[in-house]
Design an enzyme around this catalytic site. Structure first.
Site, short mmCIF file in Angstrom:
data_model
loop_
_atom_site.label_atom_id
_atom_site.label_comp_id
_atom_site.label_asym_id
_atom_site.label_seq_id
_atom_site.Cartn_x
_atom_site.Cartn_y
_atom_site.Cartn_z
N GLU A 179 0.80 -1.23 0.00
CA GLU A 179 0.00 0.00 0.00
C GLU A 179 0.83 1.28 0.00
O GLU A 179 0.81 2.05 0.97
CB GLU A 179 -0.96 0.00 1.20
CG GLU A 179 -1.90 -1.20 1.19
CD GLU A 179 -2.88 -1.20 2.37
OE1 GLU A 179 -2.70 -0.41 3.29
OE2 GLU A 179 -3.82 -2.01 2.34
N GLU A 365 -5.21 -8.50 0.68
CA GLU A 365 -5.84 -8.15 1.96
C GLU A 365 -7.32 -7.91 1.73
O GLU A 365 -7.70 -7.32 0.72
CB GLU A 365 -5.26 -6.86 2.57
CG GLU A 365 -3.93 -7.02 3.22
CD GLU A 365 -3.45 -5.71 3.86
OE1 GLU A 365 -4.28 -4.89 4.29
OE2 GLU A 365 -2.23 -5.53 3.91
#
Ligand code: IFM
Length: 455
Positions: A179, A365
């Protein structure tokens, strides 16, 4: 009032709707679970420092102990095996390998920890999926400018080289960064994550260096591991305009530009999106010749971290790209306030597959946080998290059935853990952690995942 999206019956979803070699995992990250921050020569990370800042962490806590996974990993991997996982995503703490971020010699004890972890996974029939950077930059590097300093890029490539050289005989799948939007913008613009800076230009420069370091790490890993499979995990969002007005549609385009395209476009060889670059003005990052080609180094897969969609409105004059995320009423939300939208995941995966054609994708995720309350027998019957999981897996099945090349799913998270600025208040685990005793307890959602995986 009945909330939109609320479902009372769960769809039926079975593992055998997916390919036999589909990866079924859980994810964690080093700082969120390991604890043991001053053990075996680990250096300080920006998160150790950030947690000391008054008010930085909602409950005043830190990852100093977290889930004590550094010492309890055999028990945690037993849980992972009992769930039936065939893959486990974890991250390598850079300050354990190079306590000051760089150096001639990697810290043997740090490497040995991950070597034991990898062996422990393989002994249990679980494929290791390490992420090299999940936000815990060595503090020494931050003192030299952190990700805003180009030297950090070269230090990361050396870190990637040292780790892949040591684990590469047993580890084939690698994720460079987790991320980058969060490490860049939450950490350098919104100031709510380490290192806690609030400057748009610094965030853009840090972001460029994070992406550049991804591209630089790939040849190092490939050199050490013939046949390695390498990707990056991006936090991506499906977006909706808050109205049909031209202003909101344009706002959506801008928001998508910074949230999604700013990462996907350069990674897939298109350079930074021109419309957003123009809006950056003097804050645009310094990009040297060859950088964009390095960022676009071909990868083997794309990791997609999916949590929620966003509804975007125009907010002229408000912030660098003049958009605002609208909180819709009457939609189902997790306790974090994140909208629950399994169909949003399908829309997102479809869009990424269509616009960028990654060879393979993994949902690296996906998960939810709720207030888990034990019942009178001490069980955590987290019906809402179970419902979230079941519905997202049903959506994933639909995505795969549409031909979207998704080949794995990693639930966030194996364990409750340190949720960054939120401290320990937010629980994402399929396994409950009682922090004072460090006792682990499988939640109902974990039981369901086990049932799903084991049949
Ligand atoms: O806990 C985080 C993780 O570290 C990165 N992705 C989102 C998760 C939930 O907020």
């Amino acid at each position: 009032m009945m909330k939109k999206n609320k479902v009372n019956t769960l769809p039926l979803v079975e593992r055998n709707s997916f390919a036999n070699d589909f990866r079924w995992g859980c994810s964690t990250s080093a700082y969120q679970v390991e604890g043991a921050v001053d053990v075996d020569g680990r250096g300080a990370s920006i998160w150790d420092k950030f947690c000391e800042m008054p008010g930085a962490i909602r409950d005043g806590s830190s990852g100093t102990v977290a889930c004590d996974h550094y010492h309890r990993w055999p028990e945690d991997l037993d849980h992972a095996r009992d769930l039936g996982l065939n893959a486990y995503r974890f991250s390598i703490a850079w300050p354990r390998i190079f306590p000051d971020g760089r150096g001639a010699q990697a810290n043997r004890k740090g490497l040995d920890f991950y070597s034991r972890l990898v062996d422990g996974l393989l002994e249990r029939g679980i494929e290791p999926w390490p992420t090299l950077y999940h936000w815990d930059l060595p503090q020494t590097l931050q003192e030299q400018g952190g990700w805003a300093n180009r030297d950090t890029v070269y230090a990361f490539a050396k870190f990637a080289d040292a780790v892949s050289r040591n684990l590469g005989d047993r580890v084939k799948n690698w994720i460079t960064h987790n991320e980058p939007w969060c490490s860049a913008f939450l950490g350098h613009y919104e100031g709510v994550h380490a290192p806690g800076l609030k400057h748009f230009g610094t965030a853009l420069q840090a972001c460029h260096h994070v992406l550049l370091s991804h591209g630089m790490a790939i040849p190092a890993i490939r050199h050490n591991i013939p046949g390695a499979s390498i990707g990056i995990a991006l936090s991506l969002h499906p977006l909706h305009p808050s109205s049909d007005s031209e202003a909101d549609r344009q706002a959506l385009k801008r928001h998508d530009g910074l949230r999604n395209r700013w990462f996907l476009d350069p990674l897939y060889g298109r350079g930074y999106p021109a419309d957003i670059w123009q809006l950056c003005g003097k804050d645009a990052p310094e990009v040297r010749e060859g950088d964009l080609a390095t960022i676009a180094t071909p990868t083997d897969f794309l990791g997609v971290n999916y949590y929620f969609p966003e509804t975007v409105a125009d907010a002229s004059g408000d912030g660098p790209i003049s958009t605002r995320v609208i909180e819709l009423e009457n939609v189902e939300r997790t306790h974090f306030g994140w909208e629950v939208s399994p169909e949003g995941m399908v829309t997102l995966l479809e869009r990424v597959a269509r616009d960028y054609q990654p060879a393979r994708m993994y949902v690296t995720e996906n998960g939810s946080t709720y207030d888990d309350v034990a019942n009178h027998e001490g069980r955590i019957d987290d019906f809402t998290r179970r419902s979230y999981l079941v519905r997202h897996l049903a959506a994933l099945r639909d995505a795969v059935a549409k031909g979207i090349p998704v080949q794995g799913y990693f639930a966030w998270s194996l364990l409750d853990n340190f949720e960054w600025a939120e401290g320990y208040a937010r629980r994402f685990g399929l396994i409950h952690v009682d922090y004072p005793t460090q006792q682990r307890r499988l939640k109902l959602s974990g039981e369901w995942y086990r049932f799903f995986l084991r049949g």
